[in-house]
Enzyme design. Structure first.
Site, PDB file in Angstrom:
ATOM      1  N   TYR A  77      -6.792 -33.382 -32.158  1.00 24.09           N
ATOM      2  CA  TYR A  77      -6.568 -34.519 -33.057  1.00 24.09           C
ATOM      3  C   TYR A  77      -5.077 -34.868 -33.172  1.00 24.09           C
ATOM      4  O   TYR A  77      -4.732 -35.967 -33.573  1.00 24.09           O
ATOM      5  CB  TYR A  77      -7.026 -34.154 -34.480  1.00 24.09           C
ATOM      6  CG  TYR A  77      -8.500 -34.266 -34.766  1.00 24.09           C
ATOM      7  CD1 TYR A  77      -9.446 -34.387 -33.756  1.00 24.09           C
ATOM      8  CD2 TYR A  77      -8.945 -34.243 -36.094  1.00 24.09           C
ATOM      9  CE1 TYR A  77     -10.794 -34.471 -34.061  1.00 24.09           C
ATOM     10  CE2 TYR A  77     -10.289 -34.338 -36.399  1.00 24.09           C
ATOM     11  CZ  TYR A  77     -11.212 -34.446 -35.388  1.00 24.09           C
ATOM     12  OH  TYR A  77     -12.536 -34.533 -35.694  1.00 24.09           O
ATOM     13  N   GLY A  78      -4.228 -33.875 -32.874  1.00 27.89           N
ATOM     14  CA  GLY A  78      -2.808 -33.931 -33.227  1.00 27.89           C
ATOM     15  C   GLY A  78      -2.060 -35.197 -32.882  1.00 27.89           C
ATOM     16  O   GLY A  78      -1.182 -35.625 -33.610  1.00 27.89           O
ATOM     17  N   ASP A 127     -12.728 -27.982 -38.559  1.00 19.33           N
ATOM     18  CA  ASP A 127     -11.496 -28.108 -37.753  1.00 19.33           C
ATOM     19  C   ASP A 127     -11.782 -29.011 -36.558  1.00 19.33           C
ATOM     20  O   ASP A 127     -12.945 -29.204 -36.175  1.00 19.33           O
ATOM     21  CB  ASP A 127     -11.019 -26.736 -37.253  1.00 19.33           C
ATOM     22  CG  ASP A 127      -9.707 -26.853 -36.469  1.00 19.33           C
ATOM     23  OD1 ASP A 127      -8.743 -27.445 -36.994  1.00 19.33           O
ATOM     24  OD2 ASP A 127      -9.650 -26.383 -35.318  1.00 19.33           O
ATOM     25  N   SER A 128     -10.725 -29.538 -35.969  1.00 20.02           N
ATOM     26  CA  SER A 128     -10.882 -30.363 -34.775  1.00 20.02           C
ATOM     27  C   SER A 128     -11.479 -29.551 -33.616  1.00 20.02           C
ATOM     28  O   SER A 128     -12.064 -30.129 -32.709  1.00 20.02           O
ATOM     29  CB  SER A 128      -9.518 -30.919 -34.357  1.00 20.02           C
ATOM     30  OG  SER A 128      -8.632 -29.848 -34.098  1.00 20.02           O
ATOM     31  N   THR A 177      -3.596 -24.598 -37.290  1.00 19.65           N
ATOM     32  CA  THR A 177      -4.485 -23.431 -37.265  1.00 19.65           C
ATOM     33  C   THR A 177      -4.641 -22.819 -35.877  1.00 19.65           C
ATOM     34  O   THR A 177      -5.134 -21.698 -35.748  1.00 19.65           O
ATOM     35  CB  THR A 177      -5.866 -23.814 -37.828  1.00 19.65           C
ATOM     36  OG1 THR A 177      -6.336 -24.961 -37.113  1.00 19.65           O
ATOM     37  CG2 THR A 177      -5.783 -24.118 -39.300  1.00 19.65           C
ATOM     38  N   HIS A 178      -4.230 -23.545 -34.854  1.00 14.97           N
ATOM     39  CA  HIS A 178      -4.303 -22.979 -33.501  1.00 14.97           C
ATOM     40  C   HIS A 178      -3.136 -22.022 -33.210  1.00 14.97           C
ATOM     41  O   HIS A 178      -3.245 -21.175 -32.338  1.00 14.97           O
ATOM     42  CB  HIS A 178      -4.230 -24.092 -32.454  1.00 14.97           C
ATOM     43  CG  HIS A 178      -5.484 -24.880 -32.326  1.00 14.97           C
ATOM     44  ND1 HIS A 178      -5.971 -25.685 -33.317  1.00 14.97           N
ATOM     45  CD2 HIS A 178      -6.352 -24.994 -31.298  1.00 14.97           C
ATOM     46  CE1 HIS A 178      -7.083 -26.264 -32.898  1.00 14.97           C
ATOM     47  NE2 HIS A 178      -7.334 -25.863 -31.681  1.00 14.97           N
ATOM     48  N   CYS A 219      -7.787 -27.513 -41.075  1.00 12.34           N
ATOM     49  CA  CYS A 219      -7.037 -28.176 -40.020  1.00 12.34           C
ATOM     50  C   CYS A 219      -5.907 -28.927 -40.723  1.00 12.34           C
ATOM     51  O   CYS A 219      -6.170 -29.742 -41.615  1.00 12.34           O
ATOM     52  CB  CYS A 219      -7.972 -29.155 -39.306  1.00 12.34           C
ATOM     53  SG  CYS A 219      -7.155 -30.209 -38.098  1.00 12.34           S
ATOM     54  N   ASN A 220      -4.684 -28.617 -40.334  1.00 11.92           N
ATOM     55  CA  ASN A 220      -3.549 -29.272 -41.004  1.00 11.92           C
ATOM     56  C   ASN A 220      -3.520 -30.763 -40.728  1.00 11.92           C
ATOM     57  O   ASN A 220      -3.189 -31.559 -41.596  1.00 11.92           O
ATOM     58  CB  ASN A 220      -2.245 -28.644 -40.536  1.00 11.92           C
ATOM     59  CG  ASN A 220      -2.075 -27.246 -41.088  1.00 11.92           C
ATOM     60  OD1 ASN A 220      -1.637 -27.075 -42.202  1.00 11.92           O
ATOM     61  ND2 ASN A 220      -2.469 -26.239 -40.322  1.00 11.92           N
ATOM     62  N   THR A 221      -3.858 -31.130 -39.491  1.00 11.20           N
ATOM     63  CA  THR A 221      -3.797 -32.548 -39.124  1.00 11.20           C
ATOM     64  C   THR A 221      -4.799 -33.348 -39.950  1.00 11.20           C
ATOM     65  O   THR A 221      -4.467 -34.412 -40.497  1.00 11.20           O
ATOM     66  CB  THR A 221      -4.077 -32.695 -37.613  1.00 11.20           C
ATOM     67  OG1 THR A 221      -3.236 -31.768 -36.912  1.00 11.20           O
ATOM     68  CG2 THR A 221      -3.792 -34.094 -37.138  1.00 11.20           C
TER      69      THR A 221
HETATM   70  N1  DGL Z   1      -5.867 -27.182 -35.660  1.00  9.74           N
HETATM   71  C1  DGL Z   1      -5.348 -28.391 -36.118  1.00  9.74           C
HETATM   72  C2  DGL Z   1      -4.240 -28.258 -37.127  1.00  9.74           C
HETATM   73  O1  DGL Z   1      -4.221 -27.315 -37.881  1.00  9.74           O
HETATM   74  C3  DGL Z   1      -5.051 -29.468 -35.148  1.00  9.74           C
HETATM   75  C4  DGL Z   1      -5.212 -29.248 -33.719  1.00  9.74           C
HETATM   76  C5  DGL Z   1      -5.423 -30.526 -33.023  1.00  9.74           C
HETATM   77  O2  DGL Z   1      -6.586 -30.910 -32.930  1.00  9.74           O
HETATM   78  O3  DGL Z   1      -4.454 -31.172 -32.595  1.00  9.74           O
HETATM   79  O4  DGL Z   1      -3.393 -29.123 -37.210  1.00  9.74           O
END
Ligand code: DGL
Length: 269
Positions: free
Chosen positions: A38-39, A6-7, A189-190, A69-71
């Site tokens: 990362y978003g 994850d980021s 995920t956050h 991490c979705n991003t």
């Molecule tokens: N946790 C990450 C997600 O699921 C991204 C959070 C981020 O780094 O912006 O998208």
């Protein structure tokens, strides 16, 4: 080991459910905390960072890496699967968390109207509407970016007045856009860490969907279908942690994600 990337800290919400459902395996978690979030980064940057992390996890002995991490799943997964693995790592696998979630989400809504909360990167990739409508063409999907939510979580502001303000603002905005939404997917995920504030702002008839248990159940299926990967996984029930920030920063932050008494190793790319 199963690599989990994850980021930052968010992927720990997925790791927790993986450990619950598949406690026998060894996991190696990598949080790119020094470069999170990362978003709002560009496609190219997210791809480059994610690929570095995947290479690191491969080099430390992970035949399977989950982009928790979705991003990263939205921006980097397909390129890694198509342009890197077949040529450099034909016997390794990288999985994302968008498709497994999209496969399940259609079972939850009664009205057929779904709201997606995600980072700007995930929203602009269009991955969720594409994947969900692939399985459920009849569903109406409304995406909404919540750019303040990850920083609020990463900096420990989950239950502050500021968090409540920004959560309420986004929940109201998505329900204004489609008042028939009865299901909201937390597609970052956050976001489960903001559950309390989200529930406070969400009308009682609206379901919140969390990805962790969906991803864990889908991983069980995947390992059943892929014995060639499964048999290469260590089964000592151990988890190790890597971070691109300092070990101390990670250990403190991970505590708030339910990971107590862990020790992390710091690495630089
Ligand atoms: N946790 C990450 C997600 O699921 C991204 C959070 C981020 O780094 O912006 O998208």
């Amino acid at each position: 080991m199963i690599g989990v990337f994850d980021s930052g800290f968010g992927g720990l919400t997925i790791l927790r459910d993986l450990q619950k459902v598949l406690p026998q395996y060894d996991y190696l978690y990598l949080g790119d905390n020094a470069r999170a979030p990362y978003g709002s980064r560009s496609f190219e940057t997210i791809y480059r960072y994610t690929l570095q992390a995947v290479r690191e996890l491969f080099s430390r002995g992970c035949p399977l890496v989950i982009l928790a991490c979705n991003t990263a799943s939205a921006r980097a997964l397909r390129s890694i699967q198509q342009q890197v693995l077949p040529f450099e790592f034909p016997d390794r696998r990288v999985l994302g968390i968008i498709r497994p979630t999209a496969e399940e989400i259609g079972h939850v809504s009664k009205t057929g109207h779904i709201g997606i909360f995600a980072t700007a990167g995930t929203v602009s990739s269009g991955s969720y509407p594409i994947e969900i409508n692939h399985f459920y063409p009849e569903l109406k999907v409304t995406q909404h970016a919540c750019p303040m939510w990850v920083p609020l979580v990463e900096y420990g502001e989950r239950e502050s007045d500021g968090a409540r303000y920004f959560v309420k603002k986004e929940v109201e905005a998505v329900l204004r856009e489609d008042p028939e939404i009865d299901t909201i997917l937390l597609a970052c995920t956050h976001y489960p860490l903001l559950e309390k504030a989200i529930r406070e702002s969400t009308p009682p008839g609206v379901n919140l969907v969390f990805q962790g248990s969906i991803v864990a159940d889908k991983t069980v299926d995947y390992l059943k279908r892929h014995p060639e990967i499964e048999k290469r996984l260590a089964k000592n029930g151990k988890t190790s942690f890597l971070t691109t920030d300092t070990a101390e920063f990670f250990e403190k932050g991970a505590f708030f994600f339910g990971m107590q008494d862990i020790s992390a190793e710091s690495l630089t790319f």
